[in-house]
Design an enzyme around this catalytic site. Structure first.
Site, PDB file in Angstrom:
ATOM      1  N   ALA A  55       1.838 126.368 -20.428  1.00  0.00           N
ATOM      2  CA  ALA A  55       0.712 127.299 -20.570  1.00  0.00           C
ATOM      3  C   ALA A  55       1.126 128.749 -20.822  1.00  0.00           C
ATOM      4  CB  ALA A  55      -0.193 127.177 -19.340  1.00  0.00           C
ATOM      5  N   ASP A 244      -2.024 124.241 -16.042  1.00  0.00           N
ATOM      6  CA  ASP A 244      -2.437 124.760 -17.340  1.00  0.00           C
ATOM      7  C   ASP A 244      -3.761 125.500 -17.251  1.00  0.00           C
ATOM      8  OD1 ASP A 244      -0.785 122.148 -17.705  1.00  0.00           O
ATOM      9  OD2 ASP A 244      -0.498 123.342 -19.530  1.00  0.00           O
TER      10      ASP A 244
END
Ligand SMILES: CSC[C@H]1O[C@H](OP(=O)(O)O)[C@H](O)[C@@H]1O
Length: 363
Positions: A55, A244
């Protein structure tokens, strides 16, 4: 982190001052390849096809993609266009949208002639901020490891299980879940990491194991299905994973399989921590299960597997019948009730709206 005797980040500005260079993670651990990316299309491919992944790193890569666009065409239309092109590359990691919004909101008020230079400066700042956030996460997570090691026999390592790769390869440097581990090793605290292989893309086997070996962290690779068994036998002291997208209520979206680890941890009273920088918090979402889009990736990632042959060739082989369909949801959502704590750059927050608001009162 160091690769051999040279320090690397996962992404950096090329000498030409316009392109970026990235570690192409598709070939690790067998081959260390650096790729130069000079176009928005190249940035989109690098994110979509997971040359870069994780991420925070996805966000930083997109930020540089905006800068590359501004160097080519700094118009409002181009700024909106690059936002759209890069936003659709991967749907789950909130850092992608966060970085694109950050760049567009920063650049929009500027005269077009100033946008390129400002964009590269801001992208570089976002990269530097990521490193600082991760070191702070490491320091906060290290306190948890110290509490555990104090309860063990002298010299006995803290056994940590991690899933997927939330290491320095998933960020610009240090990683999130791995940051406390790296700081523990630097502090001489004995740790041992059980590395989930993390099917189907094997980010654990291919990336986290490579990181642990490269940094001298004692570790053992295990199949994804072994974690619960080890927890039942008291062989895991804590779980640390990345995320994420974490919601304002503390629900955690992370690599597929994380939820099953959280269930096993809860059933065996093993502390389950999630390490995240604040840009990974989606303050607009409460119910992760209902609201977070889960990326569905190619079935080939399930049916085919990459590896190195006896002759040293990096190749892909099929593990299932040609006619067998495969489903490949890339993420799952762990409800906040299964999360012991969220290790952020500001401290360890309870996985709840109240806990996150106490940690980030301005939100
Ligand atoms: C520090 S975020 C790392 C996070 O990203 C990974 O997903 P992917 O490899 O598909 O980008 C995984 O969910 C990690 O926990």
């Amino acid at each position: 982190m160091n690769v051999g005797d040279r320090h690397y980040r996962t992404i950096w500005l090329s000498d030409d001052g316009r392109s970026v260079e990235i570690i192409d993670q598709r070939w690790l651990p067998h081959d260390f390849r650096v790729e130069k990316v000079s176009t928005v299309a190249g940035i989109a491919t690098a994110i979509r096809d997971m040359w870069v992944r994780g991420a925070p790193l996805i966000g930083v890569t997109a930020a540089y993609g905006v800068a590359i666009q501004m160097a080519d065409d700094p118009s409002d239309a181009a700024l909106d266009g690059v936002w759209e092109v890069l936003h659709e590359t991967r749907p789950t990691a909130i850092n992608l949208r966060w970085a694109l919004d950050e760049m567009r909101n920063f650049l929009r008020p500027l005269p077009s002639g100033q946008r390129a230079e400002a964009a590269y400066r801001r992208a570089g700042e976002i990269a530097d901020e990521d490193v600082s956030l991760n070191r702070a996460i490491g320091a906060n997570g290290l306190e948890i490891i110290k509490e555990i090691v104090a309860r063990k026999q002298p010299g006995e390592p803290v056994n940590i299980l991690t899933h997927c790769n939330a290491g320095w390869l998933a960020t610009v440097d240090y990683g999130t879940a791995t940051a406390p581990i790296y700081l523990a090793v630097e502090a001489g605290i004995p740790v041992h990491v059980y590395v989930d292989e993390t099917r189907p893309r094997n980010q654990g086997a291919q990336l986290t194991a490579w990181e642990m070996a490269g940094h001298g962290v004692p570790h053992t690779l295990i199949v994804d299905n072994a974690g619960g068994h080890l927890m039942q036998r008291g062989q895991i002291d804590m779980v640390i994973v990345g995320t994420d997208r974490t919601t304002a209520d503390g629900d955690v979206c992370n690599k597929i399989g994380t939820y099953l680890k959280a269930l096993a941890a809860a059933d065996n009273d093993v502390p389950f921590y999630v390490a995240l920088p604040s840009p990974t918090i989606d303050w607009t979402v409460g119910d992760g299960l209902a609201e977070i889009p889960i990326e569905q990736r190619s079935s080939d990632e399930v049916s085919l597997v990459w590896g190195k042959t006896a002759s040293g060739e990096i190749a892909q082989v099929r593990i299932s019948p040609e006619t067998t369909p495969a489903a490949n949801p890339a993420f799952d959502v762990t409800p906040a009730r299964l999360v012991t704590g969220l290790i952020t750059e500001r401290g360890v927050a309870k996985a709840s709206r109240e806990g996150l608001k106490a940690m980030f009162p301005g939100r």
